[in-house]
Each structure stands twice: as C-alpha cells, then as structure tokens.
Design an enzyme around this catalytic site. Sequence first.
Site, PDB file in Angstrom:
ATOM      1  N   ARG A 169       8.216 -15.012  -3.241  1.00  0.00           N
ATOM      2  CA  ARG A 169       7.248 -13.909  -3.435  1.00  0.00           C
ATOM      3  C   ARG A 169       6.927 -13.159  -2.142  1.00  0.00           C
ATOM      4  O   ARG A 169       5.800 -12.700  -1.938  1.00  0.00           O
ATOM      5  CB  ARG A 169       5.941 -14.436  -4.056  1.00  0.00           C
ATOM      6  CG  ARG A 169       6.106 -15.086  -5.403  1.00  0.00           C
ATOM      7  CD  ARG A 169       6.650 -14.137  -6.463  1.00  0.00           C
ATOM      8  NE  ARG A 169       7.127 -14.914  -7.593  1.00  0.00           N
ATOM      9  CZ  ARG A 169       8.398 -15.333  -7.705  1.00  0.00           C
ATOM     10  NH1 ARG A 169       9.325 -15.002  -6.816  1.00  0.00           N
ATOM     11  NH2 ARG A 169       8.766 -16.039  -8.743  1.00  0.00           N
TER      12      ARG A 169
ATOM     13  N   SER B  65      -0.213 -13.768 -10.873  1.00  0.00           N
ATOM     14  CA  SER B  65      -0.593 -15.008 -10.185  1.00  0.00           C
ATOM     15  C   SER B  65      -1.368 -14.665  -8.916  1.00  0.00           C
ATOM     16  O   SER B  65      -0.886 -13.899  -8.082  1.00  0.00           O
ATOM     17  CB  SER B  65       0.651 -15.811  -9.810  1.00  0.00           C
ATOM     18  OG  SER B  65       1.299 -16.230 -10.979  1.00  0.00           O
TER      19      SER B  65
ATOM     20  N   GLU C 284      -1.276 -14.787  -3.251  1.00  0.00           N
ATOM     21  CA  GLU C 284      -0.015 -14.104  -3.574  1.00  0.00           C
ATOM     22  C   GLU C 284      -0.311 -12.604  -3.733  1.00  0.00           C
ATOM     23  O   GLU C 284       0.479 -11.745  -3.353  1.00  0.00           O
ATOM     24  CB  GLU C 284       0.574 -14.672  -4.872  1.00  0.00           C
ATOM     25  CG  GLU C 284       1.888 -14.002  -5.268  1.00  0.00           C
ATOM     26  CD  GLU C 284       2.583 -14.690  -6.436  1.00  0.00           C
ATOM     27  OE1 GLU C 284       2.526 -15.934  -6.531  1.00  0.00           O
ATOM     28  OE2 GLU C 284       3.191 -13.968  -7.260  1.00  0.00           O
TER      29      GLU C 284
HETATM   30  C1  LIG Z   1       0.411  -9.455 -15.973  1.00  0.00           C
HETATM   31  C2  LIG Z   1       1.189  -9.635 -14.699  1.00  0.00           C
HETATM   32  C3  LIG Z   1       2.237 -10.541 -14.663  1.00  0.00           C
HETATM   33  C4  LIG Z   1       2.966 -10.710 -13.482  1.00  0.00           C
HETATM   34  N1  LIG Z   1       4.025 -11.575 -13.471  1.00  0.00           N
HETATM   35  C5  LIG Z   1       4.777 -11.696 -12.383  1.00  0.00           C
HETATM   36  C6  LIG Z   1       5.926 -12.555 -12.377  1.00  0.00           C
HETATM   37  O1  LIG Z   1       6.259 -13.200 -13.359  1.00  0.00           O
HETATM   38  N2  LIG Z   1       6.649 -12.638 -11.227  1.00  0.00           N
HETATM   39  C7  LIG Z   1       6.324 -11.925 -10.115  1.00  0.00           C
HETATM   40  O2  LIG Z   1       7.028 -12.028  -9.101  1.00  0.00           O
HETATM   41  N3  LIG Z   1       5.250 -11.112 -10.090  1.00  0.00           N
HETATM   42  C8  LIG Z   1       4.474 -10.988 -11.186  1.00  0.00           C
HETATM   43  N4  LIG Z   1       3.394 -10.145 -11.173  1.00  0.00           N
HETATM   44  C9  LIG Z   1       3.016  -9.464  -9.910  1.00  0.00           C
HETATM   45  C10 LIG Z   1       3.654  -8.067  -9.732  1.00  0.00           C
HETATM   46  O3  LIG Z   1       3.988  -7.514 -10.961  1.00  0.00           O
HETATM   47  C11 LIG Z   1       4.895  -8.137  -8.829  1.00  0.00           C
HETATM   48  O4  LIG Z   1       4.566  -8.626  -7.567  1.00  0.00           O
HETATM   49  C12 LIG Z   1       5.556  -6.753  -8.700  1.00  0.00           C
HETATM   50  O5  LIG Z   1       6.835  -6.899  -8.121  1.00  0.00           O
HETATM   51  C13 LIG Z   1       4.735  -5.787  -7.839  1.00  0.00           C
HETATM   52  O6  LIG Z   1       5.328  -4.519  -7.958  1.00  0.00           O
HETATM   53  P1  LIG Z   1       4.512  -3.167  -7.869  1.00  0.00           P
HETATM   54  O7  LIG Z   1       5.475  -2.060  -7.985  1.00  0.00           O
HETATM   55  O8  LIG Z   1       3.382  -3.183  -8.814  1.00  0.00           O
HETATM   56  O9  LIG Z   1       4.015  -3.254  -6.362  1.00  0.00           O
HETATM   57  P2  LIG Z   1       2.556  -2.981  -5.766  1.00  0.00           P
HETATM   58  O10 LIG Z   1       1.634  -4.015  -6.321  1.00  0.00           O
HETATM   59  O11 LIG Z   1       2.177  -1.573  -5.931  1.00  0.00           O
HETATM   60  O12 LIG Z   1       2.843  -3.287  -4.228  1.00  0.00           O
HETATM   61  C14 LIG Z   1       3.314  -4.552  -3.810  1.00  0.00           C
HETATM   62  C15 LIG Z   1       3.873  -4.414  -2.390  1.00  0.00           C
HETATM   63  O13 LIG Z   1       5.080  -3.651  -2.434  1.00  0.00           O
HETATM   64  C16 LIG Z   1       5.021  -2.610  -1.456  1.00  0.00           C
HETATM   65  N5  LIG Z   1       5.857  -1.497  -1.945  1.00  0.00           N
HETATM   66  C17 LIG Z   1       5.812  -0.901  -3.155  1.00  0.00           C
HETATM   67  N6  LIG Z   1       6.759   0.059  -3.236  1.00  0.00           N
HETATM   68  C18 LIG Z   1       7.411   0.073  -2.034  1.00  0.00           C
HETATM   69  C19 LIG Z   1       8.479   0.851  -1.487  1.00  0.00           C
HETATM   70  N7  LIG Z   1       9.089   1.815  -2.186  1.00  0.00           N
HETATM   71  N8  LIG Z   1       8.872   0.593  -0.219  1.00  0.00           N
HETATM   72  C20 LIG Z   1       8.264  -0.372   0.527  1.00  0.00           C
HETATM   73  N9  LIG Z   1       7.256  -1.147   0.059  1.00  0.00           N
HETATM   74  C21 LIG Z   1       6.836  -0.921  -1.215  1.00  0.00           C
HETATM   75  C22 LIG Z   1       3.547  -2.266  -1.365  1.00  0.00           C
HETATM   76  O14 LIG Z   1       3.247  -1.615  -0.145  1.00  0.00           O
HETATM   77  C23 LIG Z   1       2.930  -3.667  -1.463  1.00  0.00           C
HETATM   78  O15 LIG Z   1       2.947  -4.300  -0.195  1.00  0.00           O
HETATM   79  C24 LIG Z   1       2.641  -9.962 -12.334  1.00  0.00           C
HETATM   80  C25 LIG Z   1       1.590  -9.042 -12.387  1.00  0.00           C
HETATM   81  C26 LIG Z   1       0.874  -8.864 -13.554  1.00  0.00           C
HETATM   82  C27 LIG Z   1      -0.229  -7.853 -13.599  1.00  0.00           C
END
Ligand SMILES: Cc1cc2nc3c(=O)[nH]c(=O)nc-3n(C[C@H](O)[C@H](O)[C@H](O)COP(=O)(O)OP(=O)(O)OC[C@H]3O[C@@H](n4cnc5c(N)ncnc54)[C@H](O)[C@@H]3O)c2cc1C
Length: 306
Positions: free
Chosen positions: A179, A228, A298
């Site tokens: 992660r 998480s 996380e």
């Molecule tokens: C209901 C639910 C279930 C979930 N289940 C899982 C799971 O099973 N497994 C899991 O791993 N995660 C899970 N997550 C967490 C989350 O979905 C993941 O971590 C996801 O990958 C985050 O992506 P995001 O686009 O929303 O990033 P954000 O939350 O918007 O950002 C996360 C990070 O990525 C960076 N970032 C975003 N875009 C870029 C870019 N283009 N360039 C550089 N940096 C960037 C941001 O600056 C930040 O540091 C869950 C979340 C929810 C709400």
Amino acid sequence: MFTSPLLNNLIEFLPKVRGKYQKDEPMSKHTWFAVGGPAEILYHPADQEDLKYFLQNLPNNIPIYLLGGGSNLLVRDGGILGVVIKLDNKNFKQIEVGDGWIKCGAGLPNIDLKKILLKHELGGLEFLCSIPGVIGGSIKTNAGCFGSEIKDVMLCAEVMNGLGEISTLTPKDFNLSYRNSLFPDDWIILSMTLKTYHEPKAKIQQKLEEQKNYRIANQPYNEKTAGSTFKNPQGLKAWELIQKSGCAELQIGGAKVSEKHNNFLINTGNATAEDIEQLGEEIIARVKEHTSITLEWEIRRLGIRK
Ligand SMILES: Cc1cc2nc3c(=O)[nH]c(=O)nc-3n(C[C@H](O)[C@H](O)[C@H](O)COP(=O)(O)OP(=O)(O)OC[C@H]3O[C@@H](n4cnc5c(N)ncnc54)[C@H](O)[C@@H]3O)c2cc1C
C-alpha cells in the site's frame, strides 16, 4: 472559513491556463469521506500540454498536491494551501488496448476498466475494478486486493516531472511496497500500462461478481469511508487488533468504527475531519495499550488541522 491563504489572491499569480481553476473549492466534494476544508485552488488541466505550461510557469514555492478519486484521503477541516491538481478532463481518461497490454490515463476511474475488460476479453485486472479511485492514485498507493496488487500487473507508467518533462518508467522506479510507493514528490503520473491476457468474458464476469459480492458481504458498501484505515501489521489483521482492544463500538462526533469491518471508519453524516482523525488516534492509543502494537495509518491525511 478558510483563513490562511498562501498569497493574498493566489489565483492572480497562477499561469493563464486553458484548464479550469476553482478558488476555495471544498474538498468534502472530492473525497469519499465527504469531509475536508477547501483547497486554496483546485486546478483541472485541459490536457498534458496545459499541465506542462502550468508547471513551467508556476511561481516558486507554491505547493502542489495531486488528487485522484479521493478514496484514500482524509483532508483536514482547515483545507489545503497551494494548488490541488485533479486530472479529471477526458484527455486524462484515455484507454488504448494492445496485444497483452492496456494503457490507461491517470484520471480513469478504476471501475471504468470493467467494460473494457469485458469487451476485449482481458483477464488479470478484475481486482482493480473493485478498488475505488483512479489509475494515478492506484499507483501511488500500490492498490491491491484479492491476492493481486499494482506491483504485479504494471508494465510501465508515464510521468511528468516538475519541469514538465515526460518520461516512461518501470515499476522499479516507483519502489512499490505494501500500500505504498516511494518516488519524487514532483512526479505526476499521466498514465499506466498494465499487463493482461485473453480470458473468456464469462470468467471475467464471474470474477467481477464474486469480488463485488465479497465486498458487499464483508465491508461497508455505499458509505462515506476511505477504506482500510490502518495497514495490517506483518502477519496480523488490523481489524482484529481493533476489535480485541475494545474499539469496535467507538464513536467520536459523527465518526464511528464500522460494525461490518472494524478497520473501516465511517462518516455517519455530519462528521468533521477532526472527528475522524481523533477516532483514528484513539484507536491507535487503545491498540497500543492492549497489544503493544502501533498501528500505522493507511489513509493519507493532509491539510491544516483546525
Ligand atoms: C470502500 C473502499 C474500499 C477500498 N478498498 C481498497 C482495497 O481493497 N485495496 C486498496 O488498495 N485500497 C482500497 N481502498 C483505498 C483506495 O481506494 C485506494 O488507495 C486507491 O488506490 C486510491 O486512489 P484514488 O485515486 O482515490 O487516490 P487519492 O485518494 O485521491 O490519492 C491517493 C494518493 O495518490 C496520489 N495521486 C493521485 N493521483 C496521482 C497522480 N496522477 N500522480 C501522482 N500521485 C497521485 C495522491 O496525491 C495521494 O497521495 C478502498 C477505499 C474505499 C473508500
């Protein structure tokens, strides 16, 4: 109210771009927790050229922060100083399918992969469709579930650095781990190319359904959460430690521990970011007291605490 802008009127100092600036945009509208104060500026680049122009003409010392789908973020109530960048223009959501690979723009919601996998009968990426967020965020967090993570399926990714230069990098360059990832702060992920293989449509459909059903049965679904909250310590489950430490029914203000999955925190409707962060801190303290283990967040927390 947002009381501490970086410059008196930052927007006047920013390059004249083709994309869109929004001033004092509430981050509660852009995060799954639905909490968070305003970004001083939220910038939606029109395309790569526009983003390059912005970076090359941005005055020194203005902080920038990339926002993906906001599904792993807790933005604090005092908001974010500087410029938050969101790659949500259609030009950052392009998909290209080749022989054994699929290239996705960084702004593509993971869930949008579903129809492409089914249409082209591509296997191995079903897990990603069930993770909220967009492609760029999934690299940064090395997103994973159901036994797979980005590290296993990524072939390469295009990145723009702070000077607006684009390079194509391999998974090794991102130092992906559980992660997490480790790469320079000024890298903006533009796209990722993923490994895939031929798989009959029915099998893909079955996997997608099984994964969705698993989530509905075992995790809060359609709730205001960021997934998480804490990483699983080596060989242990964070939710079990939380439960054993008597935190399963904890609630602070509008934030509470999910009954369905104790490692998920929920905004029941009127939570502030402060409620959620305090709840997380209380859990860390209680788990430490009961088990001597220190849970590690996380969820990424950012912005100013009020
Ligand atoms: C209901 C639910 C279930 C979930 N289940 C899982 C799971 O099973 N497994 C899991 O791993 N995660 C899970 N997550 C967490 C989350 O979905 C993941 O971590 C996801 O990958 C985050 O992506 P995001 O686009 O929303 O990033 P954000 O939350 O918007 O950002 C996360 C990070 O990525 C960076 N970032 C975003 N875009 C870029 C870019 N283009 N360039 C550089 N940096 C960037 C941001 O600056 C930040 O540091 C869950 C979340 C929810 C709400």
